[in-house]
Scaffold this active site. Sequence first.
Site, PDB file in Angstrom:
ATOM      1  N   ALA A  58      12.499   8.737  -9.875  1.00 21.92           N
ATOM      2  CA  ALA A  58      12.629   9.932 -10.717  1.00 21.92           C
ATOM      3  C   ALA A  58      13.367   9.591 -12.017  1.00 21.92           C
ATOM      4  O   ALA A  58      12.955  10.020 -13.107  1.00 21.92           O
ATOM      5  CB  ALA A  58      13.381  11.022  -9.963  1.00 21.92           C
ATOM      6  N   TYR A  87      13.471   6.700 -13.395  1.00 21.55           N
ATOM      7  CA  TYR A  87      12.570   5.857 -14.183  1.00 21.55           C
ATOM      8  C   TYR A  87      11.566   6.746 -14.932  1.00 21.55           C
ATOM      9  O   TYR A  87      11.333   6.588 -16.133  1.00 21.55           O
ATOM     10  CB  TYR A  87      11.850   4.877 -13.245  1.00 21.55           C
ATOM     11  CG  TYR A  87      10.836   4.002 -13.943  1.00 21.55           C
ATOM     12  CD1 TYR A  87      11.203   2.776 -14.488  1.00 21.55           C
ATOM     13  CD2 TYR A  87       9.502   4.394 -14.044  1.00 21.55           C
ATOM     14  CE1 TYR A  87      10.277   1.964 -15.130  1.00 21.55           C
ATOM     15  CE2 TYR A  87       8.573   3.598 -14.683  1.00 21.55           C
ATOM     16  CZ  TYR A  87       8.958   2.389 -15.223  1.00 21.55           C
ATOM     17  OH  TYR A  87       8.033   1.599 -15.855  1.00 21.55           O
ATOM     18  N   GLU A 135       2.682 -22.649  -0.939  1.00 18.90           N
ATOM     19  CA  GLU A 135       2.582 -21.257  -1.392  1.00 18.90           C
ATOM     20  C   GLU A 135       1.568 -20.498  -0.545  1.00 18.90           C
ATOM     21  O   GLU A 135       0.591 -21.094  -0.101  1.00 18.90           O
ATOM     22  CB  GLU A 135       2.084 -21.218  -2.852  1.00 18.90           C
ATOM     23  CG  GLU A 135       2.830 -22.139  -3.774  1.00 18.90           C
ATOM     24  CD  GLU A 135       2.207 -22.218  -5.175  1.00 18.90           C
ATOM     25  OE1 GLU A 135       1.220 -21.513  -5.456  1.00 18.90           O
ATOM     26  OE2 GLU A 135       2.737 -23.003  -5.983  1.00 18.90           O
ATOM     27  N   LYS A 166      -1.723 -18.511   0.026  1.00 18.81           N
ATOM     28  CA  LYS A 166      -2.963 -18.412  -0.743  1.00 18.81           C
ATOM     29  C   LYS A 166      -3.351 -16.941  -0.783  1.00 18.81           C
ATOM     30  O   LYS A 166      -3.794 -16.370   0.206  1.00 18.81           O
ATOM     31  CB  LYS A 166      -4.074 -19.242  -0.104  1.00 18.81           C
ATOM     32  CG  LYS A 166      -5.329 -19.252  -0.944  1.00 18.81           C
ATOM     33  CD  LYS A 166      -6.305 -20.304  -0.455  1.00 18.81           C
ATOM     34  CE  LYS A 166      -7.476 -20.439  -1.405  1.00 18.81           C
ATOM     35  NZ  LYS A 166      -8.272 -19.214  -1.536  1.00 18.81           N
ATOM     36  N   ASP A 199      -5.174 -13.553  -1.437  1.00 20.93           N
ATOM     37  CA  ASP A 199      -6.595 -13.244  -1.363  1.00 20.93           C
ATOM     38  C   ASP A 199      -6.922 -12.117  -2.335  1.00 20.93           C
ATOM     39  O   ASP A 199      -7.084 -10.968  -1.943  1.00 20.93           O
ATOM     40  CB  ASP A 199      -6.940 -12.865   0.079  1.00 20.93           C
ATOM     41  CG  ASP A 199      -8.427 -12.915   0.319  1.00 20.93           C
ATOM     42  OD1 ASP A 199      -9.164 -13.395  -0.568  1.00 20.93           O
ATOM     43  OD2 ASP A 199      -8.854 -12.465   1.398  1.00 20.93           O
ATOM     44  N   ARG A 247     -11.562 -15.198 -13.880  1.00 20.11           N
ATOM     45  CA  ARG A 247     -11.962 -16.592 -13.735  1.00 20.11           C
ATOM     46  C   ARG A 247     -13.422 -16.789 -14.132  1.00 20.11           C
ATOM     47  O   ARG A 247     -13.776 -17.807 -14.691  1.00 20.11           O
ATOM     48  CB  ARG A 247     -11.762 -17.005 -12.281  1.00 20.11           C
ATOM     49  CG  ARG A 247     -12.238 -18.397 -11.990  1.00 20.11           C
ATOM     50  CD  ARG A 247     -11.937 -18.745 -10.535  1.00 20.11           C
ATOM     51  NE  ARG A 247     -12.259 -20.115 -10.275  1.00 20.11           N
ATOM     52  CZ  ARG A 247     -13.469 -20.560 -10.012  1.00 20.11           C
ATOM     53  NH1 ARG A 247     -14.470 -19.719  -9.969  1.00 20.11           N
ATOM     54  NH2 ARG A 247     -13.694 -21.832  -9.786  1.00 20.11           N
ATOM     55  N   TYR A 304       0.825 -18.214 -10.329  1.00 15.60           N
ATOM     56  CA  TYR A 304       0.935 -19.390  -9.473  1.00 15.60           C
ATOM     57  C   TYR A 304       0.755 -20.722 -10.203  1.00 15.60           C
ATOM     58  O   TYR A 304       0.849 -21.775  -9.588  1.00 15.60           O
ATOM     59  CB  TYR A 304       0.017 -19.306  -8.262  1.00 15.60           C
ATOM     60  CG  TYR A 304      -1.461 -19.161  -8.556  1.00 15.60           C
ATOM     61  CD1 TYR A 304      -2.150 -20.111  -9.281  1.00 15.60           C
ATOM     62  CD2 TYR A 304      -2.162 -18.057  -8.072  1.00 15.60           C
ATOM     63  CE1 TYR A 304      -3.489 -19.980  -9.539  1.00 15.60           C
ATOM     64  CE2 TYR A 304      -3.511 -17.916  -8.328  1.00 15.60           C
ATOM     65  CZ  TYR A 304      -4.167 -18.885  -9.060  1.00 15.60           C
ATOM     66  OH  TYR A 304      -5.496 -18.756  -9.316  1.00 15.60           O
ATOM     67  N   LYS A 335      -6.600 -23.242   5.225  1.00 12.43           N
ATOM     68  CA  LYS A 335      -7.062 -21.882   5.525  1.00 12.43           C
ATOM     69  C   LYS A 335      -6.710 -21.478   6.956  1.00 12.43           C
ATOM     70  O   LYS A 335      -6.674 -22.303   7.857  1.00 12.43           O
ATOM     71  CB  LYS A 335      -8.589 -21.800   5.345  1.00 12.43           C
ATOM     72  CG  LYS A 335      -9.088 -22.140   3.966  1.00 12.43           C
ATOM     73  CD  LYS A 335      -8.721 -21.104   2.934  1.00 12.43           C
ATOM     74  CE  LYS A 335      -9.782 -20.076   2.651  1.00 12.43           C
ATOM     75  NZ  LYS A 335     -11.048 -20.445   2.169  1.00 12.43           N
ATOM     76  N   CYS A 383     -42.815   0.293  10.079  1.00 10.62           N
ATOM     77  CA  CYS A 383     -41.650   0.210   9.209  1.00 10.62           C
ATOM     78  C   CYS A 383     -40.811   1.481   9.288  1.00 10.62           C
ATOM     79  O   CYS A 383     -41.339   2.584   9.111  1.00 10.62           O
ATOM     80  CB  CYS A 383     -42.107  -0.026   7.768  1.00 10.62           C
ATOM     81  SG  CYS A 383     -40.781   0.108   6.566  1.00 10.62           S
ATOM     82  N   CYS A 425     -41.186   3.358   5.755  1.00 11.26           N
ATOM     83  CA  CYS A 425     -42.424   3.942   5.227  1.00 11.26           C
ATOM     84  C   CYS A 425     -43.506   4.124   6.276  1.00 11.26           C
ATOM     85  O   CYS A 425     -44.542   4.737   5.991  1.00 11.26           O
ATOM     86  CB  CYS A 425     -42.967   3.092   4.076  1.00 11.26           C
ATOM     87  SG  CYS A 425     -43.692   1.539   4.637  1.00 11.26           S
ATOM     88  N   CYS A 442     -42.673  -5.616   6.721  1.00 12.77           N
ATOM     89  CA  CYS A 442     -43.383  -4.357   6.532  1.00 12.77           C
ATOM     90  C   CYS A 442     -44.552  -4.645   5.600  1.00 12.77           C
ATOM     91  O   CYS A 442     -44.393  -5.319   4.584  1.00 12.77           O
ATOM     92  CB  CYS A 442     -42.437  -3.341   5.890  1.00 12.77           C
ATOM     93  SG  CYS A 442     -43.279  -2.042   4.996  1.00 12.77           S
ATOM     94  N   CYS A 448     -43.640   1.170  -0.055  1.00 12.18           N
ATOM     95  CA  CYS A 448     -42.514   1.381   0.864  1.00 12.18           C
ATOM     96  C   CYS A 448     -41.253   1.624   0.043  1.00 12.18           C
ATOM     97  O   CYS A 448     -40.857   0.770  -0.753  1.00 12.18           O
ATOM     98  CB  CYS A 448     -42.348   0.153   1.757  1.00 12.18           C
ATOM     99  SG  CYS A 448     -40.842   0.174   2.734  1.00 12.18           S
TER     100      CYS A 448
HETATM  101  S1  IVH Z   1      -3.735 -22.917  -7.474  1.00 13.96           S
HETATM  102  C1  IVH Z   1      -5.998 -26.057  -9.885  1.00 13.96           C
HETATM  103  N1  IVH Z   1      -2.292 -21.300  -5.973  1.00 13.96           N
HETATM  104  O1  IVH Z   1      -7.449 -19.705  -4.641  1.00 13.96           O
HETATM  105  C2  IVH Z   1      -5.408 -25.165  -8.840  1.00 13.96           C
HETATM  106  N2  IVH Z   1      -4.596 -20.828  -6.213  1.00 13.96           N
HETATM  107  O2  IVH Z   1      -9.797 -21.975  -4.531  1.00 13.96           O
HETATM  108  C3  IVH Z   1      -5.737 -23.759  -9.047  1.00 13.96           C
HETATM  109  N3  IVH Z   1      -5.329 -18.792  -5.066  1.00 13.96           N
HETATM  110  O3  IVH Z   1      -9.507 -18.797  -7.064  1.00 13.96           O
HETATM  111  C4  IVH Z   1      -5.404 -22.831  -7.976  1.00 13.96           C
HETATM  112  N4  IVH Z   1      -3.373 -18.251  -4.245  1.00 13.96           N
HETATM  113  O4  IVH Z   1      -7.262 -17.752  -7.433  1.00 13.96           O
HETATM  114  C5  IVH Z   1      -3.512 -21.568  -6.458  1.00 13.96           C
HETATM  115  N5  IVH Z   1      -0.890 -19.950  -4.706  1.00 13.96           N
HETATM  116  C6  IVH Z   1      -2.095 -20.223  -5.198  1.00 13.96           C
HETATM  117  C7  IVH Z   1      -3.211 -19.395  -4.936  1.00 13.96           C
HETATM  118  C8  IVH Z   1      -4.441 -19.737  -5.460  1.00 13.96           C
HETATM  119  C9  IVH Z   1      -4.643 -17.910  -4.338  1.00 13.96           C
HETATM  120  C10 IVH Z   1      -6.775 -18.716  -5.352  1.00 13.96           C
HETATM  121  C11 IVH Z   1      -7.138 -18.966  -6.776  1.00 13.96           C
HETATM  122  C12 IVH Z   1      -8.470 -19.658  -6.755  1.00 13.96           C
HETATM  123  C13 IVH Z   1      -8.601 -20.083  -5.325  1.00 13.96           C
HETATM  124  C14 IVH Z   1      -8.728 -21.587  -5.274  1.00 13.96           C
END
Ligand code: IVH
Length: 679
Positions: free
Chosen positions: A38, A40, A118, A120, A122, A141, A230, A320, A414, A417, A432, A438
Amino acid sequence: MPDSDRAAAQAEIDGLRAAIRHHDHCYYVLDAPEISDADYDALMRRLQALEAAWPALVTADSPTQRVGGAPSPAFGSVTHRQPMLSLDNAFEDGEVMAFDRRVRERLGLDGTIVYCAEPKLDGLAVSLLYEDGRLVRGATRGDGTTGEAVTANLRTLPSVPLRLQGTGWPQELEVRGEVYLPHAGFAAMNARLQAAGERLFANPRNAAAGSLRQLDARVTARRPLRWFAYALGAGGESADLPATHFERLAALRGWGLPVCPLNERVVGVEALLDYYRRMQARRAQLDYDIDGVVYKVDDIAAQQRLGFVSRAPRWAIAHKYPAEEARTQVVDVGFNVGRTGAVTPVAKLAPVSVGGVTVSNVSLHNFDELRRKDVRIGDTVIVRRAGDVIPEVVRVVIEQRPAYAREVVLPSHCPACGAVVVRPEGEVIARCSGQLSCPAQRREALLHFAARRAMDIDGLGEKLIDALVDGGLVHDPADLYGLPAETLAALPRMGARSAANLVAAIDRSRATTLPRFLYALGIPEVGEATARTLAQHFGDLEPLMAADEAALQAVSDVGPVVSAQIVAFFAEPHNREVIARLRAAGVHWPRVAVAAADQASGGPLQGKRFVLTGTLEGLTREAATAEIQSRGGTVSSSVSARTDYVVAGDEAGSKLEKARALNIPVLDAAAFRALLAAP
Ligand code: IVH
C-alpha cells in the site's frame, strides 16, 4: 507557472523515482521488501499525479512509464551481436562425469575444477542491452541469430531496471537471462482468462512466452512476469569485468539486475552431482519451474580457452531432471483429422498433472501404435512428459485393467465429415477420403497455408479459421483473398481494427516466394526443404506443374514417393482451380534462378551431397544452399549413406544424430566456411 514551482516538482519527482527504484530493487532483486504494498502504491500514485501536472518532466525511464504504449504492428528483428547458443544436455551422472573429464583434459588440469551451478530456469531466453547504463533494447532469443525486439514489453517488467545502479558497468552491457512466470502468477492469470472465457495456457513457460510476445505491451504489463539474469553477452570480453562467472553474476546483482539466489560456486564433479540432487529435492517448493541445473566453468579465461562446438559452449552443460510420469484413466479415445486427412487416435484422459502441466488429451499417433500399446477405454495408463516434449502414453497398467475395458475400433467414417476412412494396405496411417470437403482437413490446410513459414499471414490463427470455416466463409485458401473487412469485423472477438489488420496481413502475403507458396499448398511429402529444391530446379510453377514423375525424380532428393504425391496433387482439378484463383487474386513471386547446380558443373564441390540442419550463424539456409550449389554441390533434406557432409548449426537435431550414426563428416559453421573458401 513560476520556475520555483517547477523546480520543486522536479525535486519531488526525482526523490519519488529514486525511492520507487530502491523499493523495486528490494522487492525484485533482494527479495526483501522494506515497505508495504500500500505504501509503495502511494508513492507511485503521487509520482503519477506530479507527472500528470508536469508532463514536460516525464522521462522514458520513469517508473510510471512501464505500463506499455500503443500496440506495435509487429516486432522488429534484432541480430544478436553474439549468437545466443543453447546447451548440451546430460541426463545421467556418467555424462556429467564425462563432461568434467573433457573440461579437465582440454584445460590440461589434473586437479578439480571450480564451477558455477545454477538452476535451469524453464522460461524463455532474452537479451537486454544497456548503453551508458540505460536499457536500450530487449530481444527474444529467436533462432539464436536473430530474435524479436520486445523492448517495450520487457520494459513493463518491474524487475527489469530501466537504469543500472551503482558503478563500474561497461559502457555497453548485454545481459542474458530467462523470463518466467511464477506459479502463483500463472494460476491467477489462467483464472482470469477462464473467467473471461478465453483460452488457458498449458504451462507457465508457454504463458511467459505468450505474455512477452504480445504486440500490445499493455497486455504484457498485466502479466506478472519475472526474470533472472544468468550470463553476459556481447561486451563480456571486457578486461574490467570480474574474472569469474560467479563474481560477474554478483556484479550484475550489484547493478540492480535480479540473479537467482540458488546459484552456487562448487568445486569438483561430486559437488555438481550433489547440487543436482539438492535442487531436485527443493524443486517442488520453488515458485518457478526448473527443468534441470546448469554447470558452468567458473573461470572466464578457462571458458574462453574451451570455446564452443557448433551449437553449445564446451564449458557448460545442462543436467536435466528425468521426465515426469503420472498415472491416470483413459476416459475415451477420440479421433482427430489432420491436414492430409490422417485420422489420429487421441486418448481422452481423466485430467492429471504431470510435471506441473495438466494433461487431458494425448495423441496415440496411429492405430498401430494404439494396438501395440493395447490401450483400451477404461484402462489405467502411465503418462510421461519429458521437459518440453508433448506428453505421451508410456504403457497400460495391465494389472489394473477393469472388466469393462473396451477395445478401440477405427471408425469407418470420418468423425468430422462422414466420408469413408481408408487405410491402404501396408500403411499405418488411416485417412479420411473427404479431402477439402472435410471441415477438419480444410481447417488444418488453412492453418498450414497461413503459417509463418508458409504464407505468413499474421493474426490468422486457429480460432479465426474455425469461425471462417464454420461460418462457411472460407472453403479453401483462395477464399481468404476476397474477404471484406466488414465481414471479418462481424466475427466473434473481432473489431474494425483487428479486421483491418488481418486484411492488411492477407494483402501483404500476396507478395511471396515460390518456395513458400509450394510449401503453403500442403502437398503431402513436400516440406520446406523439398519446396526449396523444387523451386530452384524448376524456377517457376508452370514447369513444375507440367513435370511428370521422371522429370521430378531428376531433382535431388525427390524419389518415387514424393514425385507420385506431387503429380497426384497437381492432377487434382480442385487443386489446380485453387491455384488459378490464388494467382488471379494477385498472389505472386519472383522467378527463381534455376539451380546453380545445373550450371556449375566442375565446381570444387562437384557431386558432393550436403544436408543442412540447425541454424547457421550468420548464414540463412537459402544462402548456404546457394553457396553449395554455385560450387557444384547439391543439398538434400535427409541424411543417408550417400550424404557427403552434414552442416550442423545451432539447435541441430535428429539429422546430426543420424550423421554421427552413419559416420558422415559433420561441419560446424566455421568448418563449412572454410570448405567454401577452399579453392
Ligand atoms: S546459460 C552459452 N544458464 O537454457 C550458455 N541458460 O539450452 C547460454 N537457461 O535457452 C545459456 N537457465 O535460456 C544458462 N542458468 C541458466 C539457464 C539457462 C535456463 C536456458 C536458456 C537457453 C537454454 C539453453
